[in-house]
Design an enzyme around this catalytic site. Structure first.
Site, short mmCIF file in Angstrom:
data_model
loop_
_atom_site.label_atom_id
_atom_site.label_comp_id
_atom_site.label_asym_id
_atom_site.label_seq_id
_atom_site.Cartn_x
_atom_site.Cartn_y
_atom_site.Cartn_z
N HIS A 66 -22.12 36.73 21.68
CA HIS A 66 -21.79 35.54 20.90
C HIS A 66 -22.74 35.48 19.71
O HIS A 66 -23.95 35.62 19.88
CB HIS A 66 -21.95 34.29 21.77
CG HIS A 66 -21.34 33.06 21.17
ND1 HIS A 66 -21.87 32.44 20.07
CD2 HIS A 66 -20.24 32.35 21.52
CE1 HIS A 66 -21.11 31.40 19.76
NE2 HIS A 66 -20.12 31.31 20.63
N ARG A 81 -19.86 26.16 13.62
CA ARG A 81 -19.29 26.81 12.43
C ARG A 81 -17.89 26.27 12.15
O ARG A 81 -17.49 26.14 10.99
CB ARG A 81 -19.26 28.34 12.63
CG ARG A 81 -20.63 28.99 12.40
CD ARG A 81 -20.62 30.46 12.77
NE ARG A 81 -20.59 30.63 14.23
CZ ARG A 81 -19.88 31.55 14.88
NH1 ARG A 81 -19.17 32.42 14.20
NH2 ARG A 81 -19.91 31.62 16.19
#
Lengths: 532, 226
Positions: A318, A338
């Site tokens: 990740h 994000r």
């Protein structure tokens, strides 16, 4: 709490923020992505893998940590086990009490089967509980399952098994509606419309969420429903070996009570393996976001029973694991940060990559920024880059971080970092097992009587899963496994139980001189060190 | 990790020297524990590692999650990995989101003494007593939202003189709200109907038949919603 040096570097990020906020960093195409992955993704690093020496995937190169588990003896000495004394005699045995196992148990019971669920820790102890960001489903007007299909295939390097992806995207809205009926509290607008955002690699806003407790909300809702329906659950009783009958079909398992150290023999007409992933093997010596119990138990049990593995050489890192503070290094910073607009920024305050590319690409870009370009930050655990989280409140209004990312805010606040006011430091962390035991769209393996669902299965995600497709995967294939097993058992007669497959596997290991290790390992060993 | 600085902690009355500032979970492992119970997600989401502790010279009982709480000199601690709880069984589809439902399944909410111990001990910092108060009034929506960040660790239950199981009241309210109060998503129901009618089957079959090269081109050219 940041160091004085870090506080100075934050000023650089703040200085460039206004300018950066008007910039969109260009996306990369498939060819550029492939080049980036080969250069920097941990899957492609020299020495990361070796060929496994026995079993259905003999000769395939896999991460050392997986091979160690596969080249290990059975927990039980088949000659010593009395299979005449049956402790539990059921239609369907579900191994694993996470999201996939619970979905399977609910649907198998609904299909009329007598179900037993056995789980290593508590019911609900699973990576499902920790999935923060969301779940994908193409249920908006401008979206469709075929558009979702294309995003999934692109994320997986176009190697995903088409029939599995088709099942995933077609069942997605059905699964969301299933959860809605169970009262799962998705973030919605007052008229009931789902609030949806982007995830890495999505071409439509199809990420459904429940603040940043999406997986926890799904898991506790499914668990509550399973309890209401009276599904029998054995906690702290992991399976350590599968059983077969004289027809060669999987016909139960040996469970191990971790507290009393007693073994139980379970006879079943079908077994659904839903043991989850393998982050706690610390592949590539990486810290991990994963649950304590993520030790690949289902992989080795299925493999000894003869099931083939797919894409187990593809590990997901990740992009945004915590790189600072040290106490929580490797823990997850959800992609939703994000999704809500935060950019990736290097030590010079520059944006260096499109923030919502697929995870394999973003992780590789962060590694490149630190290793090759030397524009990372130095932290006690190594390197990191900034994730400019204060942008979220600037874009969406003050209070958004605390409202939409309460778990993230709480974690950093615990260490004196206000992520709505200062950027945070991140680095890729071991997150997901992209591959697993090969299944078909009915969640069946090539071994009669053995179904697999969730992270333990392989093929759905190709070499790289998109955000929001694992919560989806556990529901889609958990439900399919449960429904299909309930149907199947109507025509199954179990013969005499045996452990011949395990005995043969042990003999093969003896011949290879590999008789030191035992697996599944069940729980990691962090004694006398600071780890995990 | 600042391993040069060590502190003494007392795990169930046994003294161990551990690095200062590490989480209690890692400190216990450093001391030699291998968890079976009392450890789950290790990230603050699962409620497996509820911990109570005291500090030297302080009468107050404090709490936290072992995976989030940091080791400090003189901490005197125990984990509470399990606490027996009453749980009602129900068919959510048959329920109505109102006071009588809560009182039928958890009549003990009316026994709340207002002592606020549940709120004080909550490692998530929730206003537990206030969401129980909302449930007492039948304000399902408020109880649902206020309890949303609950991780069901059970520390509140261990402290309640009225023997309420707060987290089970919370999940009942959340499920009532999610199923019966907030409207269903119309676009979702419509899409499910379309899928069941086979509307997308042709297009999906077409994509499934395409080569890697063909898919790559379509993928690179696809339009992105902003």
């Amino acid at each position: 709490m940041y160091t004085a040096e870090m506080l100075e570097l934050i000023k650089v990020v703040e200085q460039t923020r206004e300018k950066r906020m008007s910039e969109t960093f260009p996306r990369i195409n498939v060819e550029e992505k492939n080049k980036l992955l080969r250069g920097f993704h941990p899957d492609y690093m020299d020495g990361a893998m070796r060929p496994v020496q026995l079993g259905p995937n003999k000769g395939d190169a896999l991460p050392h940590e997986h091979v160690d588990i596969l080249e290990s003896r059975s927990w039980v000495d088949p000659a010593d086990v009395d299979l005449e004394k049956i402790d539990f005699d059921v239609d369907v045995l579900v191994i694993g009490g996470g999201g996939a196992g619970t979905s399977a148990a609910i649907m198998a019971a609904e299909g009329g089967a007598d179900v037993l669920m056995a789980t290593k820790l508590r019911h609900g102890d699973a990576n499902t509980m920790m999935a923060e960001g969301g779940i994908q489903a193409a249920d908006k007007e401008n979206d469709s399952p075929p558009i979702h299909y294309l995003d999934v295939m692109g994320g997986g390097g176009f190697l995903n098994i088409p029939e599995l992806v088709s099942a995933l995207v077609s069942d997605a809205p059905i699964c969301i509606e299933w959860l809605e009926n169970f009262g799962a509290m998705f973030s919605k607008f007052p008229d009931g419309t789902m609030n949806t955002i982007h995830g890495g690699g999505t071409s439509r806003r199809r990420m459904h969420f429940a603040h940043d407790y999406t997986g926890a909300e799904i898991m506790r809702t499914l668990r509550d429903e399973a309890r209401n329906r009276g599904v029998k659950v054995l906690e702290f009783a992991p399976a350590v070996e599968l059983l077969k009958d004289d027809q060669g079909q999987v016909a139960g398992a040996i469970l191990y009570n971790m507290e009393t150290e007693k073994y139980y023999i379970v006879r079943a007409k079908a077994v659904i393996m839903a043991t989850g992933g393998s982050g706690r093997l610390h592949i590539n010596e990486s810290p991990t976001t994963n649950h304590y119990g993520a030790t690949a138990d289902g992989i080795i049990m299925s493999y000894r029973a003869g099931a083939k593995l797919a894409f187990l050489n593809a590990t997901q890192f990740h992009p945004t694991g915590v790189a600072f503070p040290e106490q929580v290094v490797g823990q997850l910073v959800t992609e939703k940060v994000r999704g809500l607009g935060a950019q990736l920024v290097n030590i010079e305050g520059e944006q260096f990559f499109y923030p919502l590319e697929t995870r394999d690409a973003v992780s590789s870009a962060i590694i490149r920024e630190c290793r090759e370009r030397g524009k990372g930050l130095t932290v006690p655990s190594g390197s990191g880059v900034w994730l400019d989280s204060p942008m979220i409140d600037i874009i969406h209004g003050k209070g958004t971080v605390q409202e939409e990312l309460p778990a993230m805010f709480r974690m950093f606040d615990n260490f004196g970092i206000k992520m709505d006011e200062t950027p945070i430091i991140i680095y890729p962390t071991l997150h997901y097992q992209n591959g697993g035991v090969l299944i078909n769209d009915k969640a069946e393996t090539e071994i009669e009587g053995l179904y697999i669902a969730g992270e333990c299965a392989g093929g759905v995600h190709g070499r790289n899963r998109l955000m929001g497709n694992s919560l989806l995967d556990i529901l889609v294939f958990g439900r399919r496994a449960g429904m299909n097993a309930a149907e199947k058992i109507k025509n199954v007669k179990v013969g005499k139980l045996n452990l011949e497959h395990a005995a043969e596997y042990n003999q093969e290991l003896d011949k290879l001189g590999l008789n030191e290790r035992v697996s599944p390992i069940l729980i990691p060993d962090y004694r006398y060190k600071i780890s995990g | 990790m600042p391993e040069e600085k060590m502190v003494n902690i007392y795990i169930m009355n046994k003294q161990y020297e551990v690095p200062a500032g590490v989480t209690i979970m890692k400190a216990m492992e450093f001391a030699g524990y291998q968890f079976v119970r009392g450890c789950g997600c290790r990230g603050g989401f699962c409620g497996a590692c509820g911990t109570v502790y005291r500090k030297p010279g302080d009468f107050r009982l404090r709490s936290g999650l072992a995976c989030q709480l940091q080791a400090e000199e003189g901490m005197y601690l125990a984990q509470i990995p399990f606490y027996p709880a009453n749980r009602s069984t129900y068919d959510l589809q048959e329920l109505t989101p109102e006071l009588s439902t809560i009182l039928t399944h958890y009549p003990e909410v009316t026994r709340c003494l207002g002592c606020n111990q549940c709120t004080k001990i909550c490692p998530q910092g929730l206003d537990v007593m206030d969401y129980i108060a909302a449930a007492q009034r039948g304000d399902v929506e408020k109880a649902a939202h206020m309890s949303f960040d609950c991780i069901m660790c059970g520390l509140c239950v261990s402290r309640c003189p009225a023997e309420i199981v707060h987290y089970n009241v919370g999940i009942l309210c959340r499920r009532l709200y999610g199923r019966h109060i907030i409207p269903k998503a119309e676009h979702l129901a419509k899409r499910v109907e379309e899928i069941k009618s086979g509307k997308f089957d042709g297009e999906l079959n077409d994509l499934m038949g395409k080569s890697q090269e063909e898919l790559t081109k379509i993928y690179d050219d696809r339009d992105m919603e902003q």
